[in-house]
Write an enzyme that holds these catalytic residues in place. Structure first.
Site, PDB file in Angstrom:
ATOM      1  N   ILE A   1       0.846  -1.200   0.000  1.00  0.00           N
ATOM      2  CA  ILE A   1       0.000   0.000   0.000  1.00  0.00           C
ATOM      3  C   ILE A   1       0.881   1.250   0.000  1.00  0.00           C
ATOM      4  O   ILE A   1       0.644   2.185  -0.770  1.00  0.00           O
ATOM      5  CB  ILE A   1      -0.968  -0.008   1.206  1.00  0.00           C
ATOM      6  CG1 ILE A   1      -1.947  -1.179   1.073  1.00  0.00           C
ATOM      7  CG2 ILE A   1      -1.720   1.322   1.312  1.00  0.00           C
ATOM      8  CD1 ILE A   1      -2.818  -1.424   2.291  1.00  0.00           C
TER       9      ILE A   1
ATOM     10  N   THR B   1      -4.369   5.532   7.033  1.00  0.00           N
ATOM     11  CA  THR B   1      -5.259   4.572   6.367  1.00  0.00           C
ATOM     12  C   THR B   1      -4.948   3.156   6.836  1.00  0.00           C
ATOM     13  O   THR B   1      -5.417   2.197   6.231  1.00  0.00           O
ATOM     14  CB  THR B   1      -5.074   4.616   4.827  1.00  0.00           C
ATOM     15  OG1 THR B   1      -3.702   4.371   4.540  1.00  0.00           O
ATOM     16  CG2 THR B   1      -5.509   5.942   4.241  1.00  0.00           C
ATOM     17  N   ALA B   2      -4.157   3.037   7.901  1.00  0.00           N
ATOM     18  CA  ALA B   2      -3.702   1.699   8.331  1.00  0.00           C
ATOM     19  C   ALA B   2      -4.608   1.165   9.442  1.00  0.00           C
ATOM     20  O   ALA B   2      -5.612   0.510   9.164  1.00  0.00           O
ATOM     21  CB  ALA B   2      -2.247   1.781   8.755  1.00  0.00           C
ATOM     22  N   ARG B   3      -4.263   1.485  10.681  1.00  0.00           N
ATOM     23  CA  ARG B   3      -5.099   1.118  11.818  1.00  0.00           C
ATOM     24  C   ARG B   3      -5.052   2.267  12.823  1.00  0.00           C
ATOM     25  O   ARG B   3      -3.995   2.862  13.056  1.00  0.00           O
ATOM     26  CB  ARG B   3      -4.597  -0.163  12.484  1.00  0.00           C
ATOM     27  CG  ARG B   3      -4.947  -1.429  11.733  1.00  0.00           C
ATOM     28  CD  ARG B   3      -6.442  -1.705  11.697  1.00  0.00           C
ATOM     29  NE  ARG B   3      -6.795  -2.942  11.016  1.00  0.00           N
ATOM     30  CZ  ARG B   3      -7.185  -3.016   9.734  1.00  0.00           C
ATOM     31  NH1 ARG B   3      -7.294  -1.920   9.012  1.00  0.00           N
ATOM     32  NH2 ARG B   3      -7.509  -4.173   9.202  1.00  0.00           N
TER      33      ARG B   3
ATOM     34  N   ASP C   1      -8.938   7.643   8.161  1.00  0.00           N
ATOM     35  CA  ASP C   1      -9.938   6.673   7.690  1.00  0.00           C
ATOM     36  C   ASP C   1     -10.133   5.568   8.721  1.00  0.00           C
ATOM     37  O   ASP C   1     -11.061   4.772   8.591  1.00  0.00           O
ATOM     38  CB  ASP C   1      -9.472   6.063   6.359  1.00  0.00           C
ATOM     39  CG  ASP C   1     -10.526   5.153   5.728  1.00  0.00           C
ATOM     40  OD1 ASP C   1     -11.707   5.574   5.673  1.00  0.00           O
ATOM     41  OD2 ASP C   1     -10.193   4.027   5.308  1.00  0.00           O
TER      42      ASP C   1
ATOM     43  N   GLU D   1     -12.983   1.644  16.799  1.00  0.00           N
ATOM     44  CA  GLU D   1     -14.074   1.803  15.825  1.00  0.00           C
ATOM     45  C   GLU D   1     -15.280   0.966  16.233  1.00  0.00           C
ATOM     46  O   GLU D   1     -15.093  -0.155  16.692  1.00  0.00           O
ATOM     47  CB  GLU D   1     -13.622   1.321  14.429  1.00  0.00           C
ATOM     48  CG  GLU D   1     -12.551   2.160  13.822  1.00  0.00           C
ATOM     49  CD  GLU D   1     -12.054   1.601  12.484  1.00  0.00           C
ATOM     50  OE1 GLU D   1     -12.700   0.698  11.912  1.00  0.00           O
ATOM     51  OE2 GLU D   1     -11.005   2.069  12.018  1.00  0.00           O
TER      52      GLU D   1
ATOM     53  N   HIS E   1     -13.695   4.435   7.787  1.00  0.00           N
ATOM     54  CA  HIS E   1     -12.985   3.199   7.389  1.00  0.00           C
ATOM     55  C   HIS E   1     -13.523   2.668   6.048  1.00  0.00           C
ATOM     56  O   HIS E   1     -14.113   1.577   5.996  1.00  0.00           O
ATOM     57  CB  HIS E   1     -13.090   2.125   8.477  1.00  0.00           C
ATOM     58  CG  HIS E   1     -12.014   1.064   8.335  1.00  0.00           C
ATOM     59  ND1 HIS E   1     -11.486   0.368   9.406  1.00  0.00           N
ATOM     60  CD2 HIS E   1     -11.350   0.604   7.244  1.00  0.00           C
ATOM     61  CE1 HIS E   1     -10.576  -0.490   8.979  1.00  0.00           C
ATOM     62  NE2 HIS E   1     -10.481  -0.361   7.662  1.00  0.00           N
TER      63      HIS E   1
ATOM     64  N   GLY F   1     -11.500   2.671   3.160  1.00  0.00           N
ATOM     65  CA  GLY F   1     -10.346   2.553   2.269  1.00  0.00           C
ATOM     66  C   GLY F   1     -10.537   1.530   1.160  1.00  0.00           C
ATOM     67  O   GLY F   1     -10.053   1.717   0.048  1.00  0.00           O
TER      68      GLY F   1
HETATM   69  C1  DGY Z   1      -7.895  -4.214   5.554  1.00  0.00           C
HETATM   70  O1  DGY Z   1      -7.789  -4.883   4.517  1.00  0.00           O
HETATM   71  O2  DGY Z   1      -7.271  -4.499   6.576  1.00  0.00           O
HETATM   72  C2  DGY Z   1      -8.818  -3.059   5.518  1.00  0.00           C
HETATM   73  O3  DGY Z   1      -8.742  -2.289   6.668  1.00  0.00           O
HETATM   74  C3  DGY Z   1     -10.230  -3.513   5.251  1.00  0.00           C
HETATM   75  O4  DGY Z   1     -10.927  -2.398   4.802  1.00  0.00           O
END
Ligand code: DGY
Length: 320
Positions: free
Chosen positions: A159, A237-239, A263, A268, A286, A288
């Site tokens: 990513i 956009t990760a965690r 995101d 959550e 969330h 993504g």
């Molecule tokens: C993932 O693939 O880990 C994403 O967060 C799912 O949307």
């Protein structure tokens, strides 16, 4: 011939459900509720495989109660912090994820957040929707251009590399931090920093693409944020649990961080209430990977993993 038994814990895209019904005796969570630990264990009874998502927590306690019939847990995500891999390994249950399927969609959301934060898109939309726009003004909602800015990528995996590729088209200078240096093909000219602090110091925009692990959790805290150039943009956009929310909110209030584009969130869907009070945040729920291309690919990749394990082959994306 009897089909192997599969639990699908959430309602996935129609094409994925169709393939799962074709090849498996499918137990689908038809009303898409979030299952409790007890329901997960109960519905895994007699199953050969479970196709799960990040909303199902396969803790050591849950895994310890799974039936001997269950041979594989395939998660419909690249992230796997919701599964205790050591516990699965100890039980001889294979675990696999979907690393390739999520790459482009997640990188696109990172770019959306970077652009939206740099150009203050959420404030612009609020101005219109609140019916407060008085017309064009020379100094209204002044943002920042991306060209020539330094993009610091925390985690240059698939990513991160896809974000870098897109950011290069905006003439950004790419920097990254990883535990190990990437190959020249993966780097594509990106500048390596062997410490997170080194990356932070040069990040006009910080984009977080690293997995949630004991080392990364909480690593974007007050001390880390203080190392960014003043007014930097932080995109995640990760965690959510990589970021200390109290510290990021304080930095957004003080101006140390100019804008955040988020995101993903710790806890959550109950996000830190402090975010709701801020103007300088671009918040997405969330989403993504919320494009049908990714949803289908994620489901097919998860089914490929299950097909392989049940056929006695190595799954394409094994974690354990
Ligand atoms: C993932 O693939 O880990 C994403 O967060 C799912 O949307």
């Amino acid at each position: 011939m009897t089909k192997p038994k599969l639990l699908m814990t959430r309602v996935l895209s129609p094409a994925v459900i169709e393939r799962a019904r074709r090849d498996y005796d499918l137990d689908l969570n038809e009303n898409d509720h979030i299952m409790s630990a007890d329901e997960l264990v109960a519905r895994c009874q007699g199953k050969d495989a479970a196709l799960i998502t990040l909303t199902e927590k396969f803790t050591a306690e849950v895994i310890g109660r799974l039936p001997p019939s269950l041979r594989v847990i395939a998660t419909y995500s690249v992230g796997f912090e919701h599964i205790d891999l050591a516990a699965a390994k100890a039980r001889g249950i294979r675990v696999a994820n979907t690393p390739d399927a999520v790459t482009i969609a997640t990188a696109e959301i990172a770019m959306l957040l970077i652009l939206g934060a740099a150009r203050r898109a959420p404030e612009g939309e609020r101005l219109l929707k609140d019916k407060k726009w008085g017309g064009w003004q020379p100094m209204q909602l002044i943002g920042r251009r991306l060209d020539g800015k330094r993009l610091g990528i925390m985690g240059l995996g698939k990513i991160g590399q896809a974000v870098a590729k897109r950011a290069r088209a905006f003439d950004m200078e790419i920097h990254y931090y990883n535990r190990r240096r990437c190959s020249p093909t993966e780097e594509q000219g990106a500048i390596y920093h062997d410490t997170l602090d080194g990356l932070l110091a040069v990040s006009d925009v910080l984009s977080i693409s690293a997995p949630s692990t004991p080392e990364t959790r909480g690593s974007i805290n007050a001390a880390a944020l203080a190392k960014l150039p003043r007014g930097a943009i932080v995109v995640n956009t990760a965690r959510g649990d990589l970021v200390n929310d109290d510290d990021l909110i304080a930095a957004l209030k003080s101006g140390q961080v100019g804008y955040a584009g988020l995101d993903v969130y710790k806890g959550e869907p109950n996000i830190h209430p402090g975010y709701y009070e801020l103007e300088n945040v671009f918040l997405l729920p969330h989403m993504g990977t919320s494009v049908i291309e990714a949803r289908d690919e994620m489901g097919f990749a998860a089914l490929d993993n299950i097909d392989a394990v049940l056929a006695g082959r190595e799954p394409p994306s094994p974690l354990v």
